[in-house]
Enzyme design. Sequence first.
Site, PDB file in Angstrom:
ATOM      1  N   GLY A 127       3.510   8.537  29.314  1.00 24.78           N
ATOM      2  CA  GLY A 127       1.508   8.114  29.156  1.00 24.78           C
ATOM      3  C   GLY A 127       1.564   9.037  28.499  1.00 24.78           C
ATOM      4  O   GLY A 127       0.367   7.901  27.503  1.00 24.78           O
ATOM      5  N   HIS A 128       1.499   9.846  27.493  1.00 23.59           N
ATOM      6  CA  HIS A 128       1.143  10.144  26.462  1.00 23.59           C
ATOM      7  C   HIS A 128       1.506   9.017  25.266  1.00 23.59           C
ATOM      8  O   HIS A 128       0.847   8.647  24.209  1.00 23.59           O
ATOM      9  CB  HIS A 128       1.711  11.414  26.027  1.00 23.59           C
ATOM     10  CG  HIS A 128       1.240  12.651  26.836  1.00 23.59           C
ATOM     11  ND1 HIS A 128       1.973  13.462  27.696  1.00 23.59           N
ATOM     12  CD2 HIS A 128       0.116  13.056  26.864  1.00 23.59           C
ATOM     13  CE1 HIS A 128       1.713  14.600  28.496  1.00 23.59           C
ATOM     14  NE2 HIS A 128      -0.017  13.483  27.767  1.00 23.59           N
ATOM     15  N   MET A 131      -2.370  17.872  25.173  1.00 26.89           N
ATOM     16  CA  MET A 131      -1.608  19.205  25.585  1.00 26.89           C
ATOM     17  C   MET A 131      -0.383  19.588  25.482  1.00 26.89           C
ATOM     18  O   MET A 131       0.127  20.609  26.255  1.00 26.89           O
ATOM     19  CB  MET A 131      -2.297  20.112  26.677  1.00 26.89           C
ATOM     20  CG  MET A 131      -4.203  20.039  26.215  1.00 26.89           C
ATOM     21  SD  MET A 131      -4.723  21.089  28.131  1.00 26.89           S
ATOM     22  CE  MET A 131      -4.079  20.702  29.140  1.00 26.89           C
ATOM     23  N   GLY A 132       0.190  18.308  25.231  1.00 25.67           N
ATOM     24  CA  GLY A 132       2.435  18.847  25.004  1.00 25.67           C
ATOM     25  C   GLY A 132       2.564  18.274  26.263  1.00 25.67           C
ATOM     26  O   GLY A 132       1.829  17.757  27.312  1.00 25.67           O
ATOM     27  N   ALA A 133       4.026  18.908  26.623  1.00 27.79           N
ATOM     28  CA  ALA A 133       5.402  18.715  27.577  1.00 27.79           C
ATOM     29  C   ALA A 133       4.918  16.641  27.633  1.00 27.79           C
ATOM     30  O   ALA A 133       4.549  16.239  28.492  1.00 27.79           O
ATOM     31  CB  ALA A 133       4.523  19.207  29.130  1.00 27.79           C
ATOM     32  N   ASP A 146      -7.906  10.848  32.982  1.00 25.47           N
ATOM     33  CA  ASP A 146      -8.823  12.173  32.977  1.00 25.47           C
ATOM     34  C   ASP A 146     -10.234  10.917  32.124  1.00 25.47           C
ATOM     35  O   ASP A 146     -10.575  10.915  31.407  1.00 25.47           O
ATOM     36  CB  ASP A 146      -8.452  12.143  31.965  1.00 25.47           C
ATOM     37  CG  ASP A 146      -6.751  13.411  32.149  1.00 25.47           C
ATOM     38  OD1 ASP A 146      -7.420  14.064  32.465  1.00 25.47           O
ATOM     39  OD2 ASP A 146      -6.406  13.117  31.544  1.00 25.47           O
ATOM     40  N   GLY A 159      -6.712   9.013  27.624  1.00 25.41           N
ATOM     41  CA  GLY A 159      -6.440   8.225  29.215  1.00 25.41           C
ATOM     42  C   GLY A 159      -7.580   7.775  30.204  1.00 25.41           C
ATOM     43  O   GLY A 159      -8.039   8.519  30.371  1.00 25.41           O
TER      44      GLY A 159
HETATM   45  P1  AMP Z   1      -3.326  15.627  28.086  1.00 28.03           P
HETATM   46  O1  AMP Z   1      -2.217  16.515  27.160  1.00 28.03           O
HETATM   47  O2  AMP Z   1      -3.100  16.406  29.400  1.00 28.03           O
HETATM   48  O3  AMP Z   1      -4.461  16.670  28.223  1.00 28.03           O
HETATM   49  O4  AMP Z   1      -3.807  14.259  28.097  1.00 28.03           O
HETATM   50  C1  AMP Z   1      -3.813  13.818  26.368  1.00 28.03           C
HETATM   51  C2  AMP Z   1      -3.890  12.231  26.892  1.00 28.03           C
HETATM   52  O5  AMP Z   1      -3.110  11.670  27.662  1.00 28.03           O
HETATM   53  C3  AMP Z   1      -5.078  12.349  27.428  1.00 28.03           C
HETATM   54  O6  AMP Z   1      -5.963  11.451  26.938  1.00 28.03           O
HETATM   55  C4  AMP Z   1      -5.013  12.000  28.602  1.00 28.03           C
HETATM   56  O7  AMP Z   1      -5.876  11.021  29.674  1.00 28.03           O
HETATM   57  C5  AMP Z   1      -3.672  11.071  28.618  1.00 28.03           C
HETATM   58  N1  AMP Z   1      -2.821  10.917  29.712  1.00 28.03           N
HETATM   59  C6  AMP Z   1      -2.246  11.855  30.477  1.00 28.03           C
HETATM   60  N2  AMP Z   1      -1.628  11.277  31.535  1.00 28.03           N
HETATM   61  C7  AMP Z   1      -2.042   9.641  31.197  1.00 28.03           C
HETATM   62  C8  AMP Z   1      -1.243   8.633  31.868  1.00 28.03           C
HETATM   63  N3  AMP Z   1      -0.359   8.961  32.960  1.00 28.03           N
HETATM   64  N4  AMP Z   1      -1.019   7.243  31.654  1.00 28.03           N
HETATM   65  C9  AMP Z   1      -2.071   7.312  30.661  1.00 28.03           C
HETATM   66  N5  AMP Z   1      -2.778   8.420  29.745  1.00 28.03           N
HETATM   67  C10 AMP Z   1      -2.396   9.676  30.268  1.00 28.03           C
END
Ligand code: AMP
Length: 280
Positions: free
Chosen positions: A36-37, A30-32, A151, A148
Amino acid sequence: MNIFHTKSDLKAYLDAHKTKNKQIGFVPTMGALHKGHLSLLEKCAQENDISVVSIFVNPTQFDNSDDLVKYPKTFEADVTLLEAANCDAIFAPSVQEIYPNNVAASPFDFEGLEHEMEGKFRQGHFNGVGTIVKTLFEIVQPHTAYFGQKDFQQLQIVKKMVQIQQLPVIIKGCKIHREKDGLAMSSRNSRLTDAHRKAAPVIFQILQEVKNKFKVDPVETIVKWVEKEFEKQPLLHLEYFTIADEKTLKNCEQKDPKIQYRAFIAVFAKEIRLIDNVRL
Ligand code: AMP
């Protein structure tokens, strides 16, 4: 690096690579973006010929409209990070492109996984997740997709959807990337006040202590201890803490040595909701 905003442009680009038998890896976000991403992208780039990252803040997975409006959007910075990190293509569609008729989630059956933890506290969240992940898989048609463990419930739900619907994609889970002080990286962390940011690492400290206690204490004792610890934290409000079976996500009442457990937590730091988990 290529940036696509429409399904047709992305498809034309990917079709050209697929005809040459290139392996397509996919990281939905979802960006930002944060490290981790990028750790997901790194794994994706190592294992595939072409890495696609989507950036789409999916409205149908938000149960809280304020959270959706305030979700951080940093597209320019995201592009810079992805450019430096072996991304081949960004897919950044509009809401209209993804939901041309109706901005609504479809109902999904994840065999009960959706009723545990996040599902109890975020009404309709996993129907939104299922809808967007399925839609993106149909558009990108990746060989492998990376999610990740941050989640963890989402990861298990995506695996379940792929299994039930027999989707031709391999799902890989990637470990949680943390700040130096242990706080799990999250796009929402940028919205924390300084005081809440200082308080937040206690979430992981408590989870680590839970890991130690799990070797000796009954689950009930651990749950009570966690609740007590959060009572000492004026800036953090515990929404739930649970120890659950990794596979079924069902609450652990009596430890069974044959089952792999994980501790899950959701905490409000003012209105910012933080989640984390550790394997026990
Ligand atoms: P999001 O942008 O928050 O929807 O996350 C996109 C992907 O990045 C999802 O598969 C998350 O589980 C993963 N993700 C977010 N934060 C982390 C993190 N700290 N470490 C590893 N993967 C992450």
